[in-house]
Design a protein around this motif. Structure first.
Motif, PDB file in Angstrom:
ATOM      1  N   UNK A 106      -4.691 -52.230 116.896  1.00  0.00           N
ATOM      2  CA  UNK A 106      -4.450 -52.460 118.398  1.00  0.00           C
ATOM      3  C   UNK A 106      -5.953 -53.119 118.708  1.00  0.00           C
ATOM      4  N   UNK A 107      -6.057 -53.754 119.920  1.00  0.00           N
ATOM      5  CA  UNK A 107      -7.293 -54.481 120.359  1.00  0.00           C
ATOM      6  C   UNK A 107      -8.221 -53.281 121.162  1.00  0.00           C
ATOM      7  N   UNK A 108      -9.254 -53.440 121.040  1.00  0.00           N
ATOM      8  CA  UNK A 108     -10.333 -52.728 121.794  1.00  0.00           C
ATOM      9  C   UNK A 108     -11.608 -53.535 122.142  1.00  0.00           C
ATOM     10  N   UNK A 109     -12.443 -53.157 122.961  1.00  0.00           N
ATOM     11  CA  UNK A 109     -13.616 -53.647 123.467  1.00  0.00           C
ATOM     12  C   UNK A 109     -14.761 -52.773 122.805  1.00  0.00           C
ATOM     13  N   UNK A 110     -15.684 -53.353 121.842  1.00  0.00           N
ATOM     14  CA  UNK A 110     -16.443 -52.625 121.281  1.00  0.00           C
ATOM     15  C   UNK A 110     -17.924 -53.126 121.293  1.00  0.00           C
ATOM     16  N   UNK A 111     -18.840 -52.515 120.564  1.00  0.00           N
ATOM     17  CA  UNK A 111     -20.222 -53.075 120.269  1.00  0.00           C
ATOM     18  C   UNK A 111     -20.750 -52.884 119.049  1.00  0.00           C
ATOM     19  N   UNK A 112     -21.604 -53.527 118.577  1.00  0.00           N
ATOM     20  CA  UNK A 112     -22.186 -53.162 117.074  1.00  0.00           C
ATOM     21  C   UNK A 112     -23.453 -52.912 117.125  1.00  0.00           C
ATOM     22  N   UNK A 113     -24.412 -53.163 118.048  1.00  0.00           N
ATOM     23  CA  UNK A 113     -25.983 -52.985 117.999  1.00  0.00           C
ATOM     24  C   UNK A 113     -26.250 -52.264 119.308  1.00  0.00           C
ATOM     25  N   UNK A 114     -27.222 -51.308 119.054  1.00  0.00           N
ATOM     26  CA  UNK A 114     -27.860 -50.947 120.572  1.00  0.00           C
ATOM     27  C   UNK A 114     -28.682 -52.141 121.163  1.00  0.00           C
ATOM     28  N   UNK A 115     -28.699 -52.162 122.268  1.00  0.00           N
ATOM     29  CA  UNK A 115     -29.668 -53.059 123.006  1.00  0.00           C
ATOM     30  C   UNK A 115     -29.024 -53.372 124.406  1.00  0.00           C
ATOM     31  N   UNK A 116     -29.375 -54.856 124.915  1.00  0.00           N
ATOM     32  CA  UNK A 116     -28.910 -55.246 126.323  1.00  0.00           C
ATOM     33  C   UNK A 116     -27.569 -55.687 126.317  1.00  0.00           C
ATOM     34  N   UNK A 117     -26.851 -55.549 127.440  1.00  0.00           N
ATOM     35  CA  UNK A 117     -25.653 -56.057 127.322  1.00  0.00           C
ATOM     36  C   UNK A 117     -25.286 -57.538 127.180  1.00  0.00           C
ATOM     37  N   UNK A 118     -26.412 -58.242 127.412  1.00  0.00           N
ATOM     38  CA  UNK A 118     -26.400 -59.714 126.839  1.00  0.00           C
ATOM     39  C   UNK A 118     -26.738 -60.094 125.515  1.00  0.00           C
ATOM     40  N   UNK A 119     -27.041 -58.957 124.662  1.00  0.00           N
ATOM     41  CA  UNK A 119     -27.531 -59.313 123.470  1.00  0.00           C
ATOM     42  C   UNK A 119     -26.537 -59.593 122.358  1.00  0.00           C
ATOM     43  N   UNK A 120     -26.906 -59.745 121.052  1.00  0.00           N
ATOM     44  CA  UNK A 120     -25.980 -59.981 120.089  1.00  0.00           C
ATOM     45  C   UNK A 120     -25.298 -58.867 119.744  1.00  0.00           C
ATOM     46  N   UNK A 121     -23.969 -59.040 119.558  1.00  0.00           N
ATOM     47  CA  UNK A 121     -22.994 -58.072 119.123  1.00  0.00           C
ATOM     48  C   UNK A 121     -22.748 -56.868 120.433  1.00  0.00           C
ATOM     49  N   UNK A 122     -23.236 -57.305 121.663  1.00  0.00           N
ATOM     50  CA  UNK A 122     -22.698 -56.607 122.642  1.00  0.00           C
ATOM     51  C   UNK A 122     -21.539 -56.623 123.389  1.00  0.00           C
ATOM     52  N   UNK A 123     -20.693 -55.842 123.423  1.00  0.00           N
ATOM     53  CA  UNK A 123     -19.235 -55.852 124.073  1.00  0.00           C
ATOM     54  C   UNK A 123     -18.583 -57.042 123.367  1.00  0.00           C
ATOM     55  N   UNK A 124     -17.718 -56.889 122.542  1.00  0.00           N
ATOM     56  CA  UNK A 124     -16.802 -57.886 121.726  1.00  0.00           C
ATOM     57  C   UNK A 124     -15.499 -57.155 121.556  1.00  0.00           C
ATOM     58  N   UNK A 125     -14.645 -58.342 121.674  1.00  0.00           N
ATOM     59  CA  UNK A 125     -13.290 -57.833 121.408  1.00  0.00           C
ATOM     60  C   UNK A 125     -12.911 -57.715 119.906  1.00  0.00           C
ATOM     61  N   UNK A 126     -12.251 -56.475 119.376  1.00  0.00           N
ATOM     62  CA  UNK A 126     -12.155 -56.131 118.164  1.00  0.00           C
ATOM     63  C   UNK A 126     -10.660 -55.698 117.876  1.00  0.00           C
TER      64      UNK A 126
END
Length: 336
Positions: free
Chosen positions: A1-21
């Motif tokens: 299934x599709x989801x929106x997740x994140x990989x790293x702690x940090x700012x919402x504009x940062x690397x890995x923030x909020x990506x479709x997985x």
């Protein structure tokens, strides 16, 4: 299934923030429902977790409000069946609702209000549970109690404040004073039912004296550390302060002469620890649903996106971080 997740702690504009997985569909336990998510909302807890805590797995799916339709039930489920429309606030220890499908314990799930669509319904659960538990668990009020007493809601225009004002005015006899610092937030809290409005950026003690009111109860919803000296001064002796934010350091010593009670409200406690009274959340959500359908409560939604995408969810997180959200932000579920 599709989801929106994140990989790293940090700012919402940062690397890995909020990506479709892509991820596996949830496996449900005996008490679980599998829900096709059709509406979600964004809460301060989403922003706090994303910014401060790296996910334990690669998914990091946030979201702790949902409305949707049951598509599968666990072996011990007794209250719901496939096809039922539900709403709930989830469990902070489990994967969140920013996904096509979501597993949730039926004991914390309520029936969706018939009067609202799925997206609008998703704006209610977390804040309603928080406000209800604050009134009836923290303050230990009974319904129709509080005559001659008052409640001060600091940060009345936010999600919790918006529904807390309504519940207090509908289910108790408290006089409700809400704080607001902008013309638009003052208009909003009056719409929610506040009897009086004061400015939390001004001298709250002086403003309450001018109203000739001494609150017995204070709901400290934001910036508690900044307002703490004023709260202790303005509250009645043997009053009760309940807070939901995370002040770094509170000096509770000045509260002793007034014999004040101080407590935290955290609506995830019942689900995290599977308390013996866990079904209280199901029951109160059903009451809220009935009150919405009867017209005695109104929706607190003010921001509604047309679609759930990485971009729209990022914008919702940014708005939360601004501290200027009025009421609730909602988005539709991911298209399946």
């Amino acid at each position: 299934m599709k989801a929106i997740g994140y990989k790293y702690a940090g700012p919402v504009d940062g690397n890995g923030a909020l990506q479709m997985i892509d991820m596996q569909s949830p496996k449900i336990g005996p008490h679980d429902l599998l829900v096709a998510v059709k509406g979600i909302s964004v809460n301060p807890v989403d922003v706090k977790l994303r910014a401060a805590r790296a996910p334990e797995d690669v998914s990091g799916v946030l979201g702790f409000d949902a409305a949707g339709t049951v598509v599968e039930v666990g072996s011990e489920v007794s209250r719901y069946a496939v096809g039922d429309d539900v709403f709930y606030a989830g469990d902070v220890t489990r994967a969140g609702t920013n996904s096509e499908l979501h597993a949730v314990d039926e004991r914390i799930v309520g029936k969706k209000p018939a009067k609202l669509d799925f997206v609008e319904s998703a704006g209610l659960p977390l804040t309603s549970i928080t406000a209800w538990e604050m009134l009836f668990d923290s303050f230990r009020l009974s319904e129709n109690a509080g005559e001659g007493q008052s409640l001060l809601v600091i940060g009345g225009a936010g999600g919790v404040g918006s529904i807390l004002i309504q519940l207090a005015k509908t289910l108790t006899k408290l006089t409700v004073i809400a704080t607001a610092s902008r013309s638009e937030t003052e208009t909003w809290v009056r719409k929610m039912g506040a009897d009086h409005v004061i400015d939390h950026r001004g001298d709250m003690v002086a403003q309450l004296k001018a109203l000739d009111l001494t609150p017995t109860y204070v709901a400290a919803l934001t910036a508690t550390d900044q307002h703490w000296p004023a709260i202790v001064e303005l509250i009645a002796p043997r009053g009760h302060i309940a807070l939901i934010d995370d002040p770094g350091n509170l000096d509770i010593g000045p509260a002793k002469p007034k014999a004040l009670t101080i407590s935290w409200e955290f609506m995830f406690t019942r689900s995290m620890f599977e308390t013996v009274d866990i079904t209280v959340q199901r029951d109160l959500l059903n009451r809220v649903s009935d009150m919405i359908d009867a017209g005695t409560l109104q929706s607190t939604v003010t921001e509604r996106a047309d679609a759930l995408t990485v971009e729209t969810l990022t914008q919702a997180h940014k708005l939360q971080e601004s501290g200027r959200v009025i009421g609730k932000q909602v988005l539709p579920g991911l298209p399946s």
